[in-house]
Design an enzyme around this catalytic site. Structure first.
Site, PDB file in Angstrom:
ATOM      1  N   GLY A   1      13.196  -6.675  35.542  1.00  0.00           N
ATOM      2  CA  GLY A   1      14.406  -5.998  36.136  1.00  0.00           C
ATOM      3  C   GLY A   1      15.475  -5.858  35.384  1.00  0.00           C
TER       4      GLY A   1
ATOM      5  N   THR B   1       5.399  -1.237   3.679  1.00  0.00           N
ATOM      6  CA  THR B   1       5.383  -2.833   4.136  1.00  0.00           C
ATOM      7  C   THR B   1       5.356  -3.741   2.859  1.00  0.00           C
ATOM      8  OG1 THR B   1       4.567  -2.175   6.211  1.00  0.00           O
ATOM      9  CG2 THR B   1       4.308  -4.154   5.895  1.00  0.00           C
TER      10      THR B   1
ATOM     11  N   GLN C   1      10.442  -3.792  33.092  1.00  0.00           N
ATOM     12  CA  GLN C   1      10.486  -3.392  34.732  1.00  0.00           C
ATOM     13  C   GLN C   1      10.464  -4.527  35.816  1.00  0.00           C
ATOM     14  OE1 GLN C   1      11.584  -0.426  34.938  1.00  0.00           O
ATOM     15  NE2 GLN C   1      11.619   0.025  37.223  1.00  0.00           N
TER      16      GLN C   1
ATOM     17  N   GLU D   1       5.378   8.892   1.421  1.00  0.00           N
ATOM     18  CA  GLU D   1       6.756   9.346   0.333  1.00  0.00           C
ATOM     19  C   GLU D   1       7.695   9.915   1.528  1.00  0.00           C
ATOM     20  OE1 GLU D   1       3.845  10.450  -3.442  1.00  0.00           O
ATOM     21  OE2 GLU D   1       5.204  11.872  -2.582  1.00  0.00           O
ATOM     22  N   PRO D   2       8.850  10.103   0.862  1.00  0.00           N
ATOM     23  CA  PRO D   2       9.912  10.950   1.452  1.00  0.00           C
ATOM     24  C   PRO D   2       9.653  12.194   2.314  1.00  0.00           C
ATOM     25  CG  PRO D   2      11.039   9.985  -0.520  1.00  0.00           C
ATOM     26  CD  PRO D   2       9.593   9.768  -0.400  1.00  0.00           C
TER      27      PRO D   2
ATOM     28  N   GLU E   1       0.260   3.800  10.564  1.00  0.00           N
ATOM     29  CA  GLU E   1      -1.196   4.139   9.944  1.00  0.00           C
ATOM     30  C   GLU E   1      -1.865   5.084  10.902  1.00  0.00           C
ATOM     31  OE1 GLU E   1      -1.861   2.363   7.949  1.00  0.00           O
ATOM     32  OE2 GLU E   1      -0.806   0.118   8.141  1.00  0.00           O
TER      33      GLU E   1
ATOM     34  N   PHE F   1       0.870  -1.190  -0.158  1.00  0.00           N
ATOM     35  CA  PHE F   1      -0.118   0.104  -0.129  1.00  0.00           C
ATOM     36  C   PHE F   1       0.760   1.147   0.013  1.00  0.00           C
ATOM     37  CE2 PHE F   1      -2.666   3.398   2.033  1.00  0.00           C
ATOM     38  CZ  PHE F   1      -3.882   3.219   1.336  1.00  0.00           C
ATOM     39  N   GLY F   2       0.825   1.935  -1.043  1.00  0.00           N
ATOM     40  CA  GLY F   2       1.928   3.131  -1.269  1.00  0.00           C
ATOM     41  C   GLY F   2       1.303   4.556  -1.204  1.00  0.00           C
ATOM     42  N   LEU F   3       1.476   4.919  -0.019  1.00  0.00           N
ATOM     43  CA  LEU F   3       0.753   6.230   0.591  1.00  0.00           C
ATOM     44  C   LEU F   3       2.015   7.171   0.746  1.00  0.00           C
ATOM     45  CD1 LEU F   3      -1.528   8.317   0.905  1.00  0.00           C
ATOM     46  CD2 LEU F   3      -1.587   7.456   3.067  1.00  0.00           C
TER      47      LEU F   3
END
Length: 389
Positions: free
Chosen positions: A343, A159, A340, A128-129, A367, A124-126
């Site tokens: 430990g 992805t 935590q 951009e740089p 997302e 899914f290509g939405l």
């Protein structure tokens, strides 16, 4: 009409099978996934055989026809295992498939849905740089050429890009963003098209076995029937509708993984001794366990309400954003408490708490970051308030 989805008895049997598969097959394979940074081919084949790549697709196209509630519950159960198992399937079933089902032409549905249901992987290509949620800054272009289009641009953090057979690409088809976001259109681009290249997989903080990379398009010619729905200017709406499903998927993944993390923390607390007794007997350890349980339950309730509304045909932009925001932040808090409780051991790579902490961090980012979702929620609140005044 409400979407009743798959027969409920059949669905419950499927979930029982999936729970066993996750615990008996996927979790034992995690060590191999971490060592090789990929899902074994035999497991991928099994996931395809189980129909996990097509659960939301209509039965007539080879899918299972699950409604939103069933799809999200499947993601929750699958996400008890490490995140890569969800990542490899989620773009198919939650985003690309939903976009094609809701907006595709009959020909596009017939061509792509059976292939995706059978396990061909989609991207899914939405993002951009230079743009993500800011569609006005989108630089990828699709220019008319004869009966088709020529695409140029780069998509980032995509992805499954290294494995994908097809990518749903958002591209600018006009210079102006008026009416609002009408400059964005959606295209189904085969990844073997001349001019398409994929960058090397990015090295990530966590989520071994899940891969993201750039998709670069240089003078990529696609035919006119690659335009999703055959209509320009609908890409942003398609992306946002798909993101509702994507956000519910991330919310469910956050809850599923938080449950795994809490189970690990609880087990360690009962086994680790200090001052001659299990640390689970100490009230401040119990407080961290109790807070985690309460927050997981709250996220489960939010998701159940959002998916019920979606299946009833309601718009769930705010509910999906709210559930994703809360669940992802919750998962981060549970992972932090797990470290935590472990430990000093929680800081060591040989224990799983350290991996859980790294894996959970991305849920607050993709997302829609928590901050973007806060804006989405607030803007809709203010818009509703103004309309009611």
């Amino acid at each position: 009409m409400p979407d009743t989805g798959m027969d409920q008895d059949v669905f419950e049997a499927f979930i029982d099978q999936l729970k066993r598969y996750v615990r008996e097959r996927l979790i034992p394979a995690e060590k191999q996934v971490i060592e090789t940074d990929c899902i074994p081919d035999d497991i991928l084949a099994e996931m395809r055989e189980m129909g996990l790549f097509g659960i939301t697709m209509p039965v007539e196209y080879g899918g299972s026809g699950m409604n939103v509630s069933q799809y999200v519950e499947t993601i929750r159960q699958l996400s008890y295992a490490m995140p890569c198992y969800r990542s490899i399937t989620s773009i198919n079933i939650g985003m690309t498939c939903s976009a094609i089902v809701k907006s595709g032409t009959a020909e596009q549905k017939a061509h792509w849905l059976p292939r995706l249901a059978a396990g061909e992987i989609a991207s899914f290509g939405l993002t951009e740089p230079g743009s993500g949620s800011d569609s006005a800054a989108m630089a990828t272009t699709a220019v008319r050429s004869g009966n088709g289009y020529v695409l140029n641009g780069t998509k980032r953090y995509i992805t499954n890009a290294p494995f994908a057979k097809v990518a749903l690409i958002m591209a600018r088809t006009s210079k102006e963003a008026l009416p609002k976001n009408a400059h964005v259109s959606a295209f189904l681009v085969p990844m073997d098209s001349p001019g398409v290249s994929v960058g090397k997989s990015d090295k990530k903080m966590g989520q071994a076995g899940s891969h993201i990379a750039d998709i670069v398009m240089e003078d990529v010619h696609v035919s006119g029937d690659a335009l999703l729905g055959g209509e320009e200017g609908k890409g942003f709406l398609i992306a946002m509708q798909s993101l509702n499903n994507g956000r519910l998927s991330v919310a469910a993944a956050s809850v599923g993984y938080a449950r795994r993390i809490l189970d690990s923390a609880t087990r360690y607390a009962t086994e680790r001794k200090a001052f001659g007794e299990p640390i689970a007997n100490f009230q401040l350890i119990q407080a961290m366990l109790a807070d985690s349980q309460a927050e997981i339950y709250a996220a489960e309730c939010m998701i159940a309400d959002a998916t019920r509304r979606a299946d009833a045909g309601e718009a769930v932009l705010v509910q999906a954003a709210s559930a994703k925001m809360f669940a992802s932040e919750m998962c981060g808090r549970v992972a932090d408490r797990c470290v935590q409780i472990y430990g000093g051991a929680g800081y060591l790579a040989e224990y799983e708490a350290e991996r859980f902490f790294r894996d959970a961090r991305i849920y607050r980012i993709y997302e829609g970051t928590t901050q973007i979702l806060q804006l989405v929620i607030a803007k809709n609140m203010l818009r509703e308030f103004a309309s009611a005044a």
